[in-house]
Design a protein around this motif. Structure first.
Motif, PDB file in Angstrom:
ATOM      1  N   LEU A  72       2.821   9.272 -11.918  1.00 50.21           N
ATOM      2  CA  LEU A  72       3.710   8.640 -12.889  1.00 50.21           C
ATOM      3  C   LEU A  72       3.073   8.666 -14.270  1.00 50.21           C
ATOM      4  O   LEU A  72       1.904   9.011 -14.439  1.00 50.21           O
ATOM      5  CB  LEU A  72       3.996   7.186 -12.484  1.00 50.21           C
ATOM      6  N   ASP A  73       3.863   8.299 -15.250  1.00 51.58           N
ATOM      7  CA  ASP A  73       3.349   8.207 -16.621  1.00 51.58           C
ATOM      8  C   ASP A  73       3.000   6.749 -16.894  1.00 51.58           C
ATOM      9  O   ASP A  73       3.792   5.992 -17.454  1.00 51.58           O
ATOM     10  CB  ASP A  73       4.406   8.720 -17.606  1.00 51.58           C
ATOM     11  N   VAL A  74       1.804   6.342 -16.451  1.00 48.02           N
ATOM     12  CA  VAL A  74       1.355   4.952 -16.611  1.00 48.02           C
ATOM     13  C   VAL A  74       0.118   4.962 -17.498  1.00 48.02           C
ATOM     14  O   VAL A  74      -0.985   5.259 -17.030  1.00 48.02           O
ATOM     15  CB  VAL A  74       1.031   4.301 -15.245  1.00 48.02           C
ATOM     16  N   PRO A  75       0.260   4.644 -18.791  1.00 47.05           N
ATOM     17  CA  PRO A  75      -0.889   4.721 -19.696  1.00 47.05           C
ATOM     18  C   PRO A  75      -1.938   3.642 -19.476  1.00 47.05           C
ATOM     19  O   PRO A  75      -3.103   3.834 -19.798  1.00 47.05           O
ATOM     20  CB  PRO A  75      -0.251   4.581 -21.088  1.00 47.05           C
ATOM     21  N   ASP A  76      -1.532   2.476 -18.933  1.00 49.38           N
ATOM     22  CA  ASP A  76      -2.482   1.374 -18.782  1.00 49.38           C
ATOM     23  C   ASP A  76      -2.194   0.650 -17.472  1.00 49.38           C
ATOM     24  O   ASP A  76      -1.148   0.025 -17.319  1.00 49.38           O
ATOM     25  CB  ASP A  76      -2.362   0.404 -19.965  1.00 49.38           C
ATOM     26  N   LEU A  77      -3.116   0.750 -16.514  1.00 54.71           N
ATOM     27  CA  LEU A  77      -2.945   0.127 -15.197  1.00 54.71           C
ATOM     28  C   LEU A  77      -4.087  -0.842 -14.925  1.00 54.71           C
ATOM     29  O   LEU A  77      -5.261  -0.497 -15.072  1.00 54.71           O
ATOM     30  CB  LEU A  77      -2.906   1.202 -14.106  1.00 54.71           C
ATOM     31  N   THR A  78      -3.734  -2.069 -14.525  1.00 56.14           N
ATOM     32  CA  THR A  78      -4.716  -3.096 -14.171  1.00 56.14           C
ATOM     33  C   THR A  78      -4.329  -3.687 -12.821  1.00 56.14           C
ATOM     34  O   THR A  78      -3.151  -3.943 -12.565  1.00 56.14           O
ATOM     35  CB  THR A  78      -4.747  -4.220 -15.221  1.00 56.14           C
ATOM     36  N   VAL A  79      -5.310  -3.889 -11.933  1.00 58.18           N
ATOM     37  CA  VAL A  79      -5.049  -4.448 -10.602  1.00 58.18           C
ATOM     38  C   VAL A  79      -5.831  -5.752 -10.463  1.00 58.18           C
ATOM     39  O   VAL A  79      -7.050  -5.789 -10.703  1.00 58.18           O
ATOM     40  CB  VAL A  79      -5.454  -3.456  -9.489  1.00 58.18           C
ATOM     41  N   VAL A  80      -5.119  -6.835 -10.077  1.00 56.23           N
ATOM     42  CA  VAL A  80      -5.723  -8.168  -9.991  1.00 56.23           C
ATOM     43  C   VAL A  80      -5.401  -8.782  -8.633  1.00 56.23           C
ATOM     44  O   VAL A  80      -4.235  -8.805  -8.233  1.00 56.23           O
ATOM     45  CB  VAL A  80      -5.189  -9.100 -11.106  1.00 56.23           C
ATOM     46  N   PRO A  81      -6.413  -9.308  -7.900  1.00 54.00           N
ATOM     47  CA  PRO A  81      -6.134 -10.018  -6.641  1.00 54.00           C
ATOM     48  C   PRO A  81      -5.819 -11.486  -6.934  1.00 54.00           C
ATOM     49  O   PRO A  81      -6.555 -12.159  -7.658  1.00 54.00           O
ATOM     50  CB  PRO A  81      -7.449  -9.883  -5.875  1.00 54.00           C
ATOM     51  N   ILE A  82      -4.724 -12.004  -6.361  1.00 59.74           N
ATOM     52  CA  ILE A  82      -4.327 -13.386  -6.665  1.00 59.74           C
ATOM     53  C   ILE A  82      -3.787 -14.083  -5.425  1.00 59.74           C
ATOM     54  O   ILE A  82      -3.497 -13.452  -4.406  1.00 59.74           O
ATOM     55  CB  ILE A  82      -3.236 -13.446  -7.762  1.00 59.74           C
ATOM     56  N   SER A  83      -3.653 -15.395  -5.533  1.00 61.63           N
ATOM     57  CA  SER A  83      -2.858 -16.200  -4.608  1.00 61.63           C
ATOM     58  C   SER A  83      -1.953 -17.062  -5.469  1.00 61.63           C
ATOM     59  O   SER A  83      -2.396 -18.059  -6.045  1.00 61.63           O
ATOM     60  CB  SER A  83      -3.741 -17.077  -3.708  1.00 61.63           C
ATOM     61  N   ALA A  84      -0.690 -16.653  -5.591  1.00 61.01           N
ATOM     62  CA  ALA A  84       0.239 -17.383  -6.450  1.00 61.01           C
ATOM     63  C   ALA A  84       0.483 -18.781  -5.918  1.00 61.01           C
ATOM     64  O   ALA A  84       0.645 -19.739  -6.692  1.00 61.01           O
ATOM     65  CB  ALA A  84       1.558 -16.622  -6.558  1.00 61.01           C
ATOM     66  N   LEU A  85       0.490 -18.942  -4.599  1.00 60.81           N
ATOM     67  CA  LEU A  85       0.770 -20.244  -3.999  1.00 60.81           C
ATOM     68  C   LEU A  85      -0.326 -21.252  -4.330  1.00 60.81           C
ATOM     69  O   LEU A  85      -0.053 -22.395  -4.689  1.00 60.81           O
ATOM     70  CB  LEU A  85       0.908 -20.096  -2.485  1.00 60.81           C
ATOM     71  N   GLN A  86      -1.586 -20.812  -4.248  1.00 64.60           N
ATOM     72  CA  GLN A  86      -2.694 -21.725  -4.490  1.00 64.60           C
ATOM     73  C   GLN A  86      -3.259 -21.625  -5.912  1.00 64.60           C
ATOM     74  O   GLN A  86      -4.079 -22.452  -6.308  1.00 64.60           O
ATOM     75  CB  GLN A  86      -3.810 -21.454  -3.475  1.00 64.60           C
ATOM     76  N   GLY A  87      -2.863 -20.607  -6.662  1.00 66.01           N
ATOM     77  CA  GLY A  87      -3.283 -20.504  -8.055  1.00 66.01           C
ATOM     78  C   GLY A  87      -4.553 -19.714  -8.289  1.00 66.01           C
ATOM     79  O   GLY A  87      -5.039 -19.664  -9.429  1.00 66.01           O
TER      80      GLY A  87
END
Length: 435
Positions: free
Chosen positions: A187-202
């Motif tokens: 794909l044409d993705v100029p800026d990619l960032t990957v973050v591990p999270i837990s939205a439920l617990q914050g």
């Protein structure tokens, strides 16, 4: 002889002015598969950034089931959404931190609501694609990542959610990160960032998580606060679609004639030589008026009134640009179209096209192919575009439009299709070169 203009410093200066004028607004669209936690993530961002009033929190606390307060109820406002536990329509939420103001669009994950995702992402500076850590990348994850790249969203964040349900596993996170990164190369993705999270617990949403010491990056909110978006705007190609002619009927302003609109690209300053399309006549800018009075410069996305030195015939739908940097003037549109109506798009269909402030009638000349957004395969024998389908379409308009390629200007490179009988929006198009 005039001194040469330093284009790079001028663009940098204008970008800084944009950031200040916008009060650094970041438009975000969330995407992902059903039950990946998009609404919960937005609720967590709102709650942890102190953007939820006490009575709002008390109301969702009463409505929640189980041990946790269901923060998804902050965005899922429709009764059908709450009954089914899914997002159906695009929900917009606003919140601020000391550093930046955010406009957040919570878009649906269901396949049948692809058109809603396109609507929410079309104006976004950044897209957040959620991935359930237990399931990894699924079909909708790929679909929404592709749509974000198709819509030229400059920044993409992959939030690997529900890390608490995989015991905060670094191995699971790295597998998903590597798989998504490999897919993004197509794909044409100029800026990619990957973050591990837990939205439920914050965890890793607003503050760094103690449960994932192996993660060396920043929290999601910290990234959103610091991602640089001012330079994403096109400050080179001046484009000013005229929305309204201001001609006061009072003695005090009987000589006033201004052309109101929103700057789509470039920088306008008093004294600049400009050209008006479609007439092609040239003049100079006599002055620029903003909401609080005259301004020295206008740039995206400012709404201003431009006064010209000469009395030209300028009306709604015309476009002001630079004489030697004009958009393409054409009646033939070659575009990727996302179809949003139950009645399919077929060749010879007649529609209205709304492009910036100009509306013209058009006919579908040809459906070149329908795109399979899962495999990126082109179905060249497709007879029509159905609801939520995306395909390359050729249109012929009754009057010329002033267009740019979508990758160069997201404002003058897009349009909507309207059913003339019902006045309903039935499609959205992006002008992209064939390839």
């Amino acid at each position: 002889m005039a001194a040469p203009i330093d284009v790079h410093s001028a663009v940098a200066e204008a970008a800084a002015e944009i950031a200040h004028a916008r009060k650094d607004i970041l438009r975000i669209a969330t995407a992902g598969s059903v039950d990946d936690g998009k609404s919960t993530l937005i609720g967590r961002l709102l709650f942890d950034s102190k953007a939820v009033f006490e009575d709002q929190y008390a109301a969702i606390e009463r409505a929640s089931r189980g041990d946790y307060v269901d923060l998804a109820l902050l965005t899922d406002g429709l009764r059908a959404e709450r009954e089914q536990g899914i997002t159906i329509d695009v929900a917009y939420r606003y919140f601020s931190t000391p550093r930046r103001t955010f406009i957040l669009a919570d878009t649906p994950g269901h396949v049948q609501y692809t058109r809603n995702m396109v609507t929410g992402a079309s104006t976004a500076d950044l897209a957040i694609v959620l991935v359930d850590a237990r399931k990894g990348m699924v079909e909708q994850s790929r679909r929404h990542a592709f749509l974000a790249s198709l819509l030229r969203v400059p920044h993409l964040v992959v939030a690997v959610n529900k890390m608490d349900l995989v015991d905060w596993s670094e191995e699971v996170f790295e597998r998903i990160r590597d798989e998504f990164s490999a897919f993004a190369t197509k794909l044409d993705v100029p800026d990619l960032t990957v973050v591990p999270i837990s939205a439920l617990q914050g965890d890793n949403v607003v503050t760094r998580s103690a449960n994932m010491p192996w993660y060396e990056g920043t929290s999601l909110l910290h990234h959103l606060e610091h991602v640089h978006v001012a330079s994403d705007r096109n400050l080179v190609d001046t484009r000013f679609p005229v929305q309204y002619v201001i001609r006061p009927q009072s003695d005090a302003f009987h000589d006033y004639r201004g052309y109101a609109g929103r700057v789509a690209a470039g920088v306008l300053r008093p004294g600049d030589e400009v050209q008006v399309l479609p007439s092609g006549l040239t003049t100079t800018i006599a002055g620029i008026d903003g909401p609080d009075g005259p301004v020295d410069a206008a740039f995206p996305p400012m709404s201003v009134t431009v006064r010209l030195s000469d009395d030209l015939d300028v009306s709604r739908g015309d476009l002001i640009c630079r004489p030697h940097n004009a958009p393409q003037v054409t009646q033939d549109l070659d575009a990727l179209v996302c179809w949003m109506a139950d009645t399919p798009l077929v060749p010879r269909m007649r529609l209205a096209v709304k492009h910036t402030t100009r509306t013209v009638r058009a006919m579908v000349k040809e459906l070149q192919y329908r795109l399979d957004v899962n495999t990126l395969h082109r179905e060249t024998d497709a007879p029509q575009l159905g609801l939520n389908d995306i395909g390359r379409v050729r249109l012929r308009t009754t009057q010329p439009l002033f267009v740019d390629d979508y990758h160069r200007n997201r404002v003058t490179g897009r349009f909507i299709l309207i059913d003339e009988a019902t006045n309903a929006t039935v499609g959205a198009g992006m002008l992209t070169p064939a390839g």
